[in-house]
Structure formats: structure tokens, C-alpha cells
Design an enzyme around this catalytic site. Structure first.
Site, PDB file in Angstrom:
ATOM      1  N   ARG A  60      28.053   3.745  60.976  1.00 22.28           N
ATOM      2  CA  ARG A  60      26.963   4.351  60.202  1.00 22.28           C
ATOM      3  C   ARG A  60      25.909   4.931  61.142  1.00 22.28           C
ATOM      4  O   ARG A  60      25.344   5.993  60.870  1.00 22.28           O
ATOM      5  CB  ARG A  60      26.330   3.322  59.265  1.00 22.28           C
ATOM      6  CG  ARG A  60      27.227   2.899  58.108  1.00 22.28           C
ATOM      7  CD  ARG A  60      26.482   1.994  57.145  1.00 22.28           C
ATOM      8  NE  ARG A  60      25.373   2.695  56.520  1.00 22.28           N
ATOM      9  CZ  ARG A  60      24.282   2.088  56.052  1.00 22.28           C
ATOM     10  NH1 ARG A  60      24.146   0.773  56.180  1.00 22.28           N
ATOM     11  NH2 ARG A  60      23.316   2.792  55.477  1.00 22.28           N
ATOM     12  N   CYS A 106      16.787  -0.354  60.177  1.00 23.59           N
ATOM     13  CA  CYS A 106      18.182  -0.434  59.738  1.00 23.59           C
ATOM     14  C   CYS A 106      18.369   0.618  58.654  1.00 23.59           C
ATOM     15  O   CYS A 106      17.904   1.747  58.805  1.00 23.59           O
ATOM     16  CB  CYS A 106      18.507  -1.842  59.249  1.00 23.59           C
ATOM     17  SG  CYS A 106      17.388  -2.450  57.965  1.00 23.59           S
TER      18      CYS A 106
END
Length: 288
Positions: A188, A245
Site C-alpha cells: 500500500r 498510516c
């Protein structure tokens, strides 16, 4: 009376066991599933540590996704302080309560509650090392009974944490003073296999430290000295580091790992990638 020796980072299942039923200890089940938001509550209802209360990531540990001014603050924005205080009191937490948070996911959700309590100056908060599996490994049974408790009296005190917003991160791009560390999975981070946020990639200049790298094979955190060595290879000074994050949740796992390592002072970017990528005017990087 306040605990003379509070647990402030981790607690083992063996150390929780003799204290779990004490009046001034509160255990919070933080289990959650990003793809099935009600799965955590269902798991709690099916069986939890006896006496544990339940806190839902979306409803209890996050605020509204739209800020008062209309700006999107990410998928899991921080709750307003008054709302957080009300939630914690409803969970029976007092100013002198030792809180223990756990989940079944290596602490990825429990660490969010750990950070939130520290944000209002409550230091006596620890994550159960190894989570529910560590408790069951001691041969302990689970309960389906939801406890009742008197309203707590916790109040906000001077914060023990630091945070930055999107503007701070944007300014840092042109005048780098902080090291940004992204806790998402490497694919990701590189912009591959993105299934949660509408844009793949990462904030330019960020480094990648997958939160699961903080854990041993058994799901417990690595020793402090090992975490210290590993993070020291990523950041030059913890006081100038910013953890982020996807939505400000697993970044708290890295912040907890830093505390275990004795590397204090790092900040949280709560909006994280989900807030950052929602504005097409902000730059995006891909690849390693």
C-alpha cells in the site's frame, strides 16, 4: 489511590490475571475489522475477558469524518475531547484507573485507545501484550456477560502526546524538519493493491515501517532494545518524527513501539493518508 507503579506501555497476561478484577482496573476490548465494522462487537458478545467493556473504533474511538468547517479529516478522525471524556466515563474510567486495552490483532486497535488516553494526560494505560490469545494461552476462559459499572470521573489533564495536521506535513515538504513514518503495509505504501483509500501511494519523503514489524512471531511486541535498534535505523531523533498510516490507527502502534524502545516525543498525524489523498492538490509519491 493512584497506582504507585502503573503500567504505561504493555502488560503481560500473567500480570493482568491477578489484577483483572480489582476495582480500580478497567479492561477494554478494542477488537475491530475494517472490512466488517460490527465484527468486533460480535466477537465481544461471543466471548471476552471477564469484566471487560467494549469500545468501538468507529463510534467510541473516532470522531465525525466531517470537521466543523466541512473539511474531511480522514477515515478515523480523533474524537472531540469532550466526547472522548464522556465515552471514557461511560466505560467506568476514573482519574486513578489502571486501564488495559486489548484486541486480537497484535494491538493495532488497542494502541489507538492507548494513545487517546495519553492525549488527555492519563498515563496508566497499557496494551495487553499478545492480546486475547495471550490470555487464553494461560488457560483462562472467556465471558459473555457484559459488566455494568458506575460512571467514571476521568478529567482531562496536560497531554502526554504530540500531533500535527496536514498543513504541518505540507510545510515539512519544502522545509524538512521531521521524519514522516508510514505504518501501512509495504504494498500500500508503494501504491499497489490499494483497496481502502481512493488513491494509492504515500506522502512524498515518508519512510515505511509496517506496524506488524513491531511484533514477534507469537504476536507479542519485540523487546525494547530490538525496537530501539530498528527504529534508530529509520529516524534520527524521535522528537522530530511523525507517525502516520491510513487513518491514524496503526500509526499509534508505531508510537507505542517507540515508547517501549525508550524513544519518546514522536508525534501523530491523525488524518494520515486518508486525509492527505482526499485533496488532489497535495502531492503523492509511489514506489519504494
Amino acid at each position: 489511590m493512584p497506582n504507585k507503579h502503573p503500567y504505561t506501555t504493555l502488560i503481560s497476561a500473567a500480570n493482568l490475571l491477578p489484577n483483572a478484577q480489582l476495582e480500580n482496573w478497567v479492561i477494554i476490548d478494542c477488537r475491530h475489522d475494517l472490512s466488517a465494522p460490527e465484527a468486533g462487537r460480535a466477537a465481544y458478545d461471543a466471548g471476552h475477558i471477564p469484566g471487560a467493556r467494549f469500545a468501538h473504533l468507529d463510534h467510541d474511538l473516532s470522531g465525525t469524518k466531517q470537521a466543523a468547517a466541512g473539511g474531511f479529516k480522514g477515515r478515523h478522525p480523533l474524537p472531540e475531547q469532550d466526547a472522548l471524556i464522556a465515552t471514557l466515563r461511560h466505560l467506568g474510567i476514573n482519574d486513578d484507573t489502571q486501564v488495559v486495552a486489548y484486541d486480537a490483532h497484535g494491538g493495532m486497535y488497542a494502541a489507538r485507545l492507548w494513545w487517546l488516553l495519553r492525549s488527555i494526560g492519563h498515563a496508566s494505560i497499557a496494551v495487553l501484550d499478545g492480546g486475547l490469545a495471550a490470555w487464553e494461552a494461560l488457560g483462562q476462559t472467556l465471558s459473555t456477560e457484559a459488566p455494568t459499572s458506575a460512571e467514571g470521573n476521568i478529567c482531562a489533564k496536560p497531554t502526554l502526546v504530540a500531533s500535527v495536521d496536514a498543513d504541518d506535513v505540507l510545510k515539512n515538504l519544502t522545509n524538512p524538519q521531521r521524519t514522516l513514518v508510514d505504518a501501512r503495509a509495504p504494498d500500500r505504501f508503494r501504491g499497489e493493491n490499494e483497496t481502502i483509500d481512493p488513491v494509492g501511494g504515500h506522502i512524498p519523503g515518508a519512510k515505511n515501517r509496517f506496524f506488524k514489524d513491531n511484533l514477534q512471531a507469537d504476536g507479542r511486541f519485540k523487546p525494547g532494545h530490538q525496537l530501539h535498534e530498528e527504529f534508530s535505523n529509520i529516524i534520527s531523533a524521535s522528537q522530530t518524527a511523525v507517525m502516520q498510516c491510513g487513518s491514524g490507527v496503526t500509526a499509534c502502534h508505531n508510537l507505542l513501539a517507540l515508547e517501549i524502545a525508550g524513544l519518546h516525543g514522536a508525534a501523530l498525524y491523525p488524518g494520515s493518508w486518508s486525509e492527505w489523498c482526499a485533496d488532489a492538490g497535495r502531492p503523492v509519491a509511489t514506489g519504494a
